[in-house]
Motif scaffolding. Structure first.
Motif, PDB file in Angstrom:
ATOM      1  N   ASP A 173      -3.689  -2.650  -6.876  1.00 36.27           N
ATOM      2  CA  ASP A 173      -3.989  -1.234  -6.657  1.00 36.27           C
ATOM      3  C   ASP A 173      -5.299  -1.069  -5.887  1.00 36.27           C
ATOM      4  O   ASP A 173      -5.388  -0.273  -4.957  1.00 36.27           O
ATOM      5  CB  ASP A 173      -4.093  -0.471  -7.991  1.00 36.27           C
ATOM      6  CG  ASP A 173      -2.779  -0.355  -8.733  1.00 36.27           C
ATOM      7  OD1 ASP A 173      -1.718  -0.269  -8.085  1.00 36.27           O
ATOM      8  OD2 ASP A 173      -2.826  -0.337  -9.978  1.00 36.27           O
ATOM      9  N   VAL A 174      -6.313  -1.827  -6.288  1.00 34.89           N
ATOM     10  CA  VAL A 174      -7.613  -1.764  -5.614  1.00 34.89           C
ATOM     11  C   VAL A 174      -7.461  -2.189  -4.159  1.00 34.89           C
ATOM     12  O   VAL A 174      -7.968  -1.524  -3.248  1.00 34.89           O
ATOM     13  CB  VAL A 174      -8.667  -2.628  -6.346  1.00 34.89           C
ATOM     14  CG1 VAL A 174      -9.974  -2.656  -5.575  1.00 34.89           C
ATOM     15  CG2 VAL A 174      -8.884  -2.116  -7.772  1.00 34.89           C
ATOM     16  N   VAL A 179     -11.951   4.995  -5.825  1.00 39.21           N
ATOM     17  CA  VAL A 179     -11.998   3.526  -5.798  1.00 39.21           C
ATOM     18  C   VAL A 179     -12.866   3.046  -4.635  1.00 39.21           C
ATOM     19  O   VAL A 179     -13.705   2.146  -4.801  1.00 39.21           O
ATOM     20  CB  VAL A 179     -10.571   2.937  -5.723  1.00 39.21           C
ATOM     21  CG1 VAL A 179     -10.612   1.427  -5.540  1.00 39.21           C
ATOM     22  CG2 VAL A 179      -9.791   3.301  -6.986  1.00 39.21           C
ATOM     23  N   SER A 180     -12.733   3.666  -3.478  1.00 40.58           N
ATOM     24  CA  SER A 180     -13.544   3.290  -2.311  1.00 40.58           C
ATOM     25  C   SER A 180     -15.022   3.532  -2.580  1.00 40.58           C
ATOM     26  O   SER A 180     -15.873   2.714  -2.211  1.00 40.58           O
ATOM     27  CB  SER A 180     -13.105   4.084  -1.085  1.00 40.58           C
ATOM     28  OG  SER A 180     -11.766   3.818  -0.779  1.00 40.58           O
ATOM     29  N   THR A 181     -15.331   4.649  -3.231  1.00 43.89           N
ATOM     30  CA  THR A 181     -16.723   4.962  -3.560  1.00 43.89           C
ATOM     31  C   THR A 181     -17.298   3.949  -4.537  1.00 43.89           C
ATOM     32  O   THR A 181     -18.440   3.491  -4.370  1.00 43.89           O
ATOM     33  CB  THR A 181     -16.828   6.389  -4.138  1.00 43.89           C
ATOM     34  OG1 THR A 181     -16.379   7.312  -3.148  1.00 43.89           O
ATOM     35  CG2 THR A 181     -18.255   6.726  -4.552  1.00 43.89           C
ATOM     36  N   ILE A 208     -13.775  -2.711 -11.593  1.00 45.73           N
ATOM     37  CA  ILE A 208     -12.875  -1.557 -11.548  1.00 45.73           C
ATOM     38  C   ILE A 208     -11.691  -1.745 -12.488  1.00 45.73           C
ATOM     39  O   ILE A 208     -11.379  -0.856 -13.284  1.00 45.73           O
ATOM     40  CB  ILE A 208     -12.414  -1.281 -10.101  1.00 45.73           C
ATOM     41  CG1 ILE A 208     -13.621  -0.839  -9.260  1.00 45.73           C
ATOM     42  CG2 ILE A 208     -11.315  -0.210 -10.071  1.00 45.73           C
ATOM     43  CD1 ILE A 208     -13.356  -0.773  -7.775  1.00 45.73           C
ATOM     44  N   VAL A 209     -11.020  -2.889 -12.423  1.00 48.79           N
ATOM     45  CA  VAL A 209      -9.847  -3.073 -13.296  1.00 48.79           C
ATOM     46  C   VAL A 209     -10.243  -3.196 -14.765  1.00 48.79           C
ATOM     47  O   VAL A 209      -9.456  -2.866 -15.643  1.00 48.79           O
ATOM     48  CB  VAL A 209      -8.946  -4.246 -12.844  1.00 48.79           C
ATOM     49  CG1 VAL A 209      -8.382  -3.998 -11.468  1.00 48.79           C
ATOM     50  CG2 VAL A 209      -9.657  -5.564 -12.901  1.00 48.79           C
ATOM     51  N   ALA A 264       0.838  -1.202   0.000  1.00 45.85           N
ATOM     52  CA  ALA A 264       0.000   0.000   0.000  1.00 45.85           C
ATOM     53  C   ALA A 264       0.872   1.252   0.000  1.00 45.85           C
ATOM     54  O   ALA A 264       0.583   2.220  -0.702  1.00 45.85           O
ATOM     55  CB  ALA A 264      -0.945  -0.005   1.192  1.00 45.85           C
ATOM     56  N   TYR A 265       1.950   1.234   0.774  1.00 47.57           N
ATOM     57  CA  TYR A 265       2.857   2.378   0.788  1.00 47.57           C
ATOM     58  C   TYR A 265       3.460   2.614  -0.593  1.00 47.57           C
ATOM     59  O   TYR A 265       3.659   3.747  -1.000  1.00 47.57           O
ATOM     60  CB  TYR A 265       3.991   2.170   1.789  1.00 47.57           C
ATOM     61  CG  TYR A 265       3.643   2.477   3.214  1.00 47.57           C
ATOM     62  CD1 TYR A 265       3.222   3.751   3.601  1.00 47.57           C
ATOM     63  CD2 TYR A 265       3.747   1.510   4.193  1.00 47.57           C
ATOM     64  CE1 TYR A 265       2.910   4.048   4.912  1.00 47.57           C
ATOM     65  CE2 TYR A 265       3.439   1.783   5.513  1.00 47.57           C
ATOM     66  CZ  TYR A 265       3.021   3.053   5.868  1.00 47.57           C
ATOM     67  OH  TYR A 265       2.711   3.336   7.165  1.00 47.57           O
ATOM     68  N   ASP A 266       3.757   1.548  -1.308  1.00 48.72           N
ATOM     69  CA  ASP A 266       4.354   1.667  -2.636  1.00 48.72           C
ATOM     70  C   ASP A 266       3.356   2.167  -3.675  1.00 48.72           C
ATOM     71  O   ASP A 266       3.737   2.817  -4.640  1.00 48.72           O
ATOM     72  CB  ASP A 266       4.895   0.318  -3.109  1.00 48.72           C
ATOM     73  CG  ASP A 266       6.074  -0.165  -2.297  1.00 48.72           C
ATOM     74  OD1 ASP A 266       6.708   0.659  -1.610  1.00 48.72           O
ATOM     75  OD2 ASP A 266       6.350  -1.375  -2.347  1.00 48.72           O
TER      76      ASP A 266
END
Length: 68
Positions: free
Chosen positions: A56-57, A32-34, A45-46, A5-7
């Protein structure tokens, strides 16, 4: 938060007023959260945002889940 996640999630004042976005995009964690909250699946999404990966998601979920 995991190294993944940091990356993948970055904040830059020059991009979307500093909102957290997926690295290399202008797609925000909030977007993305929405989409997920509205019932979109990871696959939806992808498919609709081909520049994104499943990782990423997942990084967006992790980031949002940590109260960032």
């Amino acid at each position: 938060m995991s190294a993944t996640a940091y990356d993948r999630i970055v904040r830059d004042p020059a991009v979307l007023a500093g909102k957290p976005v997926i690295r290399g995009t202008r797609l925000s964690v909030e977007l993305v959260s929405t989409l997920l909250a509205e019932g979109w699946t990871e696959t939806d999404i992808v498919t609709n945002y081909p520049g994104l990966s499943r990782e990423d998601v997942r990084a967006c979920l992790e980031y949002a889940g940590n109260g960032r």
